[in-house]
Design a protein around this motif. Sequence first.
Motif, PDB file in Angstrom:
ATOM      1  N   SER B  58       0.809  -1.196  -0.083  1.00 34.78           N
ATOM      2  CA  SER B  58       0.093   0.020   0.050  1.00 34.78           C
ATOM      3  C   SER B  58       0.888   1.236   0.048  1.00 34.78           C
ATOM      4  O   SER B  58       0.707   2.098  -0.819  1.00 34.78           O
ATOM      5  CB  SER B  58      -0.775   0.035   1.014  1.00 34.78           C
ATOM      6  N   LEU B  59       1.857   1.218   0.848  1.00 33.87           N
ATOM      7  CA  LEU B  59       2.804   2.445   0.816  1.00 33.87           C
ATOM      8  C   LEU B  59       3.420   2.718  -0.620  1.00 33.87           C
ATOM      9  O   LEU B  59       3.423   3.672  -1.046  1.00 33.87           O
ATOM     10  CB  LEU B  59       3.872   2.108   1.974  1.00 33.87           C
ATOM     11  N   TRP B  60       3.794   1.527  -1.272  1.00 33.83           N
ATOM     12  CA  TRP B  60       4.324   1.543  -2.687  1.00 33.83           C
ATOM     13  C   TRP B  60       3.404   2.435  -3.589  1.00 33.83           C
ATOM     14  O   TRP B  60       3.740   3.249  -4.323  1.00 33.83           O
ATOM     15  CB  TRP B  60       4.663   0.138  -3.045  1.00 33.83           C
ATOM     16  N   LEU B  61       2.264   1.788  -3.218  1.00 34.09           N
ATOM     17  CA  LEU B  61       1.220   2.413  -4.227  1.00 34.09           C
ATOM     18  C   LEU B  61       0.586   3.988  -3.886  1.00 34.09           C
ATOM     19  O   LEU B  61       0.175   4.550  -4.801  1.00 34.09           O
ATOM     20  CB  LEU B  61      -0.075   1.497  -4.634  1.00 34.09           C
ATOM     21  N   ARG B  62       0.711   4.191  -2.579  1.00 33.18           N
ATOM     22  CA  ARG B  62       0.019   5.321  -2.176  1.00 33.18           C
ATOM     23  C   ARG B  62       0.945   6.312  -1.624  1.00 33.18           C
ATOM     24  O   ARG B  62       0.561   7.378  -0.978  1.00 33.18           O
ATOM     25  CB  ARG B  62      -0.902   5.085  -0.906  1.00 33.18           C
ATOM     26  N   ALA B  63       2.407   6.335  -1.729  1.00 34.15           N
ATOM     27  CA  ALA B  63       3.303   7.206  -1.312  1.00 34.15           C
ATOM     28  C   ALA B  63       3.012   8.505  -1.711  1.00 34.15           C
ATOM     29  O   ALA B  63       3.292   9.507  -0.814  1.00 34.15           O
ATOM     30  CB  ALA B  63       4.628   6.598  -1.448  1.00 34.15           C
ATOM     31  N   GLY B  64       2.734   8.726  -2.877  1.00 34.33           N
ATOM     32  CA  GLY B  64       2.374  10.112  -3.379  1.00 34.33           C
ATOM     33  C   GLY B  64       1.445  10.871  -2.514  1.00 34.33           C
ATOM     34  O   GLY B  64       1.357  12.140  -2.679  1.00 34.33           O
ATOM     35  N   THR B  65       0.487   9.996  -1.988  1.00 36.35           N
ATOM     36  CA  THR B  65      -0.522  10.729  -1.120  1.00 36.35           C
ATOM     37  C   THR B  65      -0.381  11.120   0.266  1.00 36.35           C
ATOM     38  O   THR B  65      -0.944  11.909   0.773  1.00 36.35           O
ATOM     39  CB  THR B  65      -1.836   9.694  -1.095  1.00 36.35           C
ATOM     40  N   TYR B  66       1.168  10.805   0.691  1.00 42.23           N
ATOM     41  CA  TYR B  66       1.624  11.352   2.021  1.00 42.23           C
ATOM     42  C   TYR B  66       1.966  12.548   1.921  1.00 42.23           C
ATOM     43  O   TYR B  66       2.721  12.994   0.988  1.00 42.23           O
ATOM     44  CB  TYR B  66       2.712  10.335   2.471  1.00 42.23           C
ATOM     45  N   GLN B  67       1.501  13.496   2.992  1.00 41.27           N
ATOM     46  CA  GLN B  67       1.908  15.065   2.626  1.00 41.27           C
ATOM     47  C   GLN B  67       2.528  15.240   4.153  1.00 41.27           C
ATOM     48  O   GLN B  67       1.882  15.077   5.000  1.00 41.27           O
ATOM     49  CB  GLN B  67       0.625  15.724   2.541  1.00 41.27           C
ATOM     50  N   THR B  68       3.749  15.853   3.936  1.00 45.49           N
ATOM     51  CA  THR B  68       4.574  15.951   5.104  1.00 45.49           C
ATOM     52  C   THR B  68       3.908  17.036   6.100  1.00 45.49           C
ATOM     53  O   THR B  68       4.245  16.907   7.393  1.00 45.49           O
ATOM     54  CB  THR B  68       5.973  16.577   4.675  1.00 45.49           C
ATOM     55  N   ASP B  69       3.192  17.967   5.602  1.00 44.39           N
ATOM     56  CA  ASP B  69       2.582  18.991   6.617  1.00 44.39           C
ATOM     57  C   ASP B  69       1.400  18.583   7.347  1.00 44.39           C
ATOM     58  O   ASP B  69       0.764  19.056   7.991  1.00 44.39           O
ATOM     59  CB  ASP B  69       2.021  20.278   5.751  1.00 44.39           C
TER      60      ASP B  69
END
Lengths: 280, 194
Positions: B58-69
């Motif tokens: 899931s992380l591999w597929l969704r890493a782009g949705t993580y927002q550092t802020d």
Amino acid sequence: MINGRRHQPMISCEDMGEILAPYALGALDILDRKPVEAHIQACLPCAQLAREYQEIASSLPYGVPLLDPPADLKEKVMGQIAMQPQTPLPTTPAPSRWQRFWSSLDALLRPRAVGIALVGAVAVLALTIWVIALETDLNSERTASQTLAENLRQQQQTWAWALLPAVRKYTLGGTDAAPRAWGTMLFEGTSQQGMLVVADMAPLSGDKVYQLWLVQDNQRTSGGTFAVDTSGRAQLRVWAPQPLTAYQSMGVTIEPVGGSPGPTGPRVLRGPMQPWTGPN
Amino acid sequence: MEYTPLPDQDLVARIAQGDREALGLIYDRYARVIYSVSFRLLGDRGAAEEITQDVFLSLWLRAGTYQTDKGKFSTWLFSIAHNRAVDALRRRRREGTPTPIDTPDMERIAANGPDPAQQSAIMTDRRLVQQALVKLPDPQREVLVMAYYQGLTQVEIANRLSAPLGTVKTRMRLGLLKLKEMLKSINDEENRTQ
């Protein structure tokens, strides 16, 4: 959900203050998480509070006895991702276009006057904005595809839940106004929460919605409003003030957007609150 | 490129670009904790393995949705992992599937893990959390343990304790706030004595 819009009851910020700790601890069931997440998406102060509780809860995994995963698990994970190609974001999409443009602009402007350089700067700015917009589009498309995958996963979970024997299934049939329409109300035990799944219903104009009514002693309580997708299907999460088994029947009418305090439009679905006995 | 010292958010940005090596490093940092929590909840190694695998995919597929802020990466990742594990546990309960109990032979910490500094940090965090939990008032610790480590919903907890739902929610809120205070207090104390 099945592509239809789902109208969930709003949770007030005051209620969120009570529910965010259970949310951060994973103490809400999967269906109760959705309205909380919807509120967090729309409310900055509650999102901040949720983050604070989640940060604290994220220390709890360190409280369990630590075990080594199987030695080959990493290989399995890496093998699995090798078979799941990402649609990678370009590492540096802007610079490559920028560099190409800058090289040609530099060659063009170097021997010329400052005025021309200013015109060039405006061109650079415009191009930069275009590149940023392009990158935003790419990100949006990627996010959309990830959201779709997540929705599919959630749909699968919902249907897996719906097929469990412990889940009650009450059926609704179409009236003369919508003879082909049908629906099923699903809920567990004496829960006040359930899910209405409908199909073969006509999509409505933008100023109308379908509204579910739960009937007890001739009193009608709204169970929420919904719209169907182009294939006539929708799924509505229902929160009732009493256990769903307390109601004798249910119905769906067509109402103005926002719903009505009592049914005013034509009834399209109706059914007694009696267990579904399976397909005929 | 030397990846090991890179902070989580940089590695996640690389994962979002399709960098498998970065995913491998994040795995080394967090797989053990995720596997252990999943095991604690589900009680068998196979299920814990499945959840861990699922989380990293899931992380591999969704890493782009993580927002550092929007918070720390580990908070985001642990939240995904915990939700997956409790959902699996509750599915089992609904289906009436008994939870197998694999008793771990012993607590096995890789002394020579892929990132010894990271392992040492995990051990420190673990000690801090255990000390903080012990110092919580019993009613608050009880609801935190039942929710997080046993995967019970707030309603199930209220039923088991024969307590009003509102009381359970309040204990959870106060318990989390107290836990934060305790963690800070223990950490400050340790820093002073070093």
